[in-house]
Design a protein around this motif. Structure first.
Motif, PDB file in Angstrom:
ATOM      1  N   ILE A 144       0.878  -1.170   0.000  1.00 17.24           N
ATOM      2  CA  ILE A 144       0.000   0.000   0.000  1.00 17.24           C
ATOM      3  C   ILE A 144       0.915   1.220   0.000  1.00 17.24           C
ATOM      4  CG2 ILE A 144      -1.732   1.316   1.303  1.00 17.24           C
ATOM      5  CD1 ILE A 144      -2.902  -1.279   0.290  1.00 17.24           C
ATOM      6  N   SER A 145       0.599   2.179  -0.792  1.00 15.12           N
ATOM      7  CA  SER A 145       1.396   3.393  -0.908  1.00 15.12           C
ATOM      8  C   SER A 145       1.487   4.143   0.423  1.00 15.12           C
ATOM      9  CB  SER A 145       0.757   4.299  -1.966  1.00 15.12           C
ATOM     10  OG  SER A 145       1.163   5.625  -1.831  1.00 15.12           O
ATOM     11  N   GLU A 146       2.685   4.586   0.758  1.00 14.37           N
ATOM     12  CA  GLU A 146       2.871   5.429   1.949  1.00 14.37           C
ATOM     13  C   GLU A 146       2.081   6.717   1.817  1.00 14.37           C
ATOM     14  OE1 GLU A 146       6.849   6.295   3.293  1.00 14.37           O
ATOM     15  OE2 GLU A 146       7.492   4.239   2.876  1.00 14.37           O
ATOM     16  N   VAL A 147       2.002   7.240   0.613  1.00 22.05           N
ATOM     17  CA  VAL A 147       1.287   8.497   0.387  1.00 22.05           C
ATOM     18  C   VAL A 147      -0.204   8.308   0.631  1.00 22.05           C
ATOM     19  CG1 VAL A 147       0.813  10.363  -1.252  1.00 22.05           C
ATOM     20  CG2 VAL A 147       3.046   9.264  -1.236  1.00 22.05           C
ATOM     21  N   ALA A 148      -0.737   7.139   0.306  1.00 22.43           N
ATOM     22  CA  ALA A 148      -2.157   6.877   0.564  1.00 22.43           C
ATOM     23  C   ALA A 148      -2.443   6.960   2.060  1.00 22.43           C
ATOM     24  CB  ALA A 148      -2.560   5.514   0.014  1.00 22.43           C
ATOM     25  N   ILE A 149      -1.578   6.386   2.856  1.00 24.88           N
ATOM     26  CA  ILE A 149      -1.767   6.427   4.313  1.00 24.88           C
ATOM     27  C   ILE A 149      -1.590   7.857   4.819  1.00 24.88           C
ATOM     28  CG2 ILE A 149      -0.824   5.634   6.520  1.00 24.88           C
ATOM     29  CD1 ILE A 149      -0.311   2.923   5.081  1.00 24.88           C
ATOM     30  N   MET A 150      -0.604   8.555   4.298  1.00 21.43           N
ATOM     31  CA  MET A 150      -0.381   9.958   4.668  1.00 21.43           C
ATOM     32  C   MET A 150      -1.625  10.789   4.340  1.00 21.43           C
ATOM     33  SD  MET A 150       2.777  12.375   3.326  1.00 21.43           S
ATOM     34  CE  MET A 150       3.782  10.923   3.140  1.00 21.43           C
TER      35      MET A 150
END
Length: 181
Positions: A144-150
Motif C-alpha cells: 500500500i502506498s505510503e502516500v495513501a496512508i499519509m
C-alpha cells in the motif's frame, strides 16, 4: 451495461488488474471504508455547507475516488490508474491552514456535534480514522502506498477542522469536554 454481473455471488471480487480476492480481504475493507466516507461527505454536503466548504468537499470527494482506485490496485500491477499523490496531501494541509486562521485556537477537547453539516463532518472524521486503521493493517500484508496512508491521516485532520469551520459558519457554538474530576 447492467449494474449486476453475478461475478461476486461467490464472495469474491476483482481488483484492478484482474486479481480475484475475497470480499473480506483487508484491501477490500480499506477501499470500501473510503467509499463509505465519500458517501458521508455527500450527506454532509446535502445539509448545506458554506461556499468554501462545498468546494472543498467536492474536491475531496473527487480525490477519494482516486484513493479508492489506488487502494484497489496492487502497487506491483502494471495498470494505468491515477494514484493519490503528495499534491493531494498538500491540498489538505493548505486548506487546514487557511481554515484554522479563522478559528479560535483549541484549549480543550470539543464534543463532536453542532449543526447538521458540522456534526456529519465529525462523523466522517471517525470513519476516516477507521479507514486509516484498516489501510495500515492492510499494509502489513500487502503493498500500500505510503502516500495513501499519509493522505488518509491528513484527511481526518482536515475533516475535524472543516467541522469546526462549518459549525462556526452556522453560528453553532462548540461545546467542550469537561472531565468529571
Amino acid at each position: 451495461m447492467k449494474i449486476y454481473t453475478k461475478k461476486g455471488d461467490s464472495g469474491n471480487t476483482s481488483l484492478f488488474g484482474g486479481q480475484r480476492v475475497s470480499k473480506s480481504s483487508k484491501r477490500i475493507d480499506a477501499y470500501g471504508t473510503v467509499d463509505e466516507l465519500n458517501s458521508i461527505l455527500g450527506m454532509a454536503a446535502s445539509f448545506g455547507l458554506s461556499e468554501k466548504g462545498a468546494e472543498l468537499i467536492e474536491t475531496v470527494q473527487q480525490q477519494l475516488f482516486v484513493l479508492g482506485a489506488d487502494l484497489a490496485t496492487p502497487q506491483s500491477k502494471e495498470v494505468r490508474i491515477e494514484r493519490i499523490g503528495h499534491s493531494e496531501v498538500e491540498f489538505l494541509e493548505k486548506a487546514i491552514d487557511e481554515m484554522e486562521e479563522t478559528l479560535e485556537p483549541l484549549k480543550n477537547f470539543i464534543l463532536p456535534g453542532g449543526a447538521k453539516a458540522g456534526a456529519t463532518l465529525h462523523f466522517a472524521r471517525t470513519v476516516c480514522r477507521r479507514a486509516e486503521r484498516i489501510t495500515v493493517e492492510c499494509r502489513h500484508e500487502e503493498e500500500i502506498s505510503e502516500v495513501a496512508i499519509m493522505y488518509i491521516n491528513r484527511l481526518s485532520d482536515f475533516l475535524f477542522v472543516l467541522a469546526r469551520y462549518e459549525n462556526k459558519d452556522a453560528g453553532t457554538e462548540e461545546k467542550t469536554w469537561i472531565p468529571a474530576r
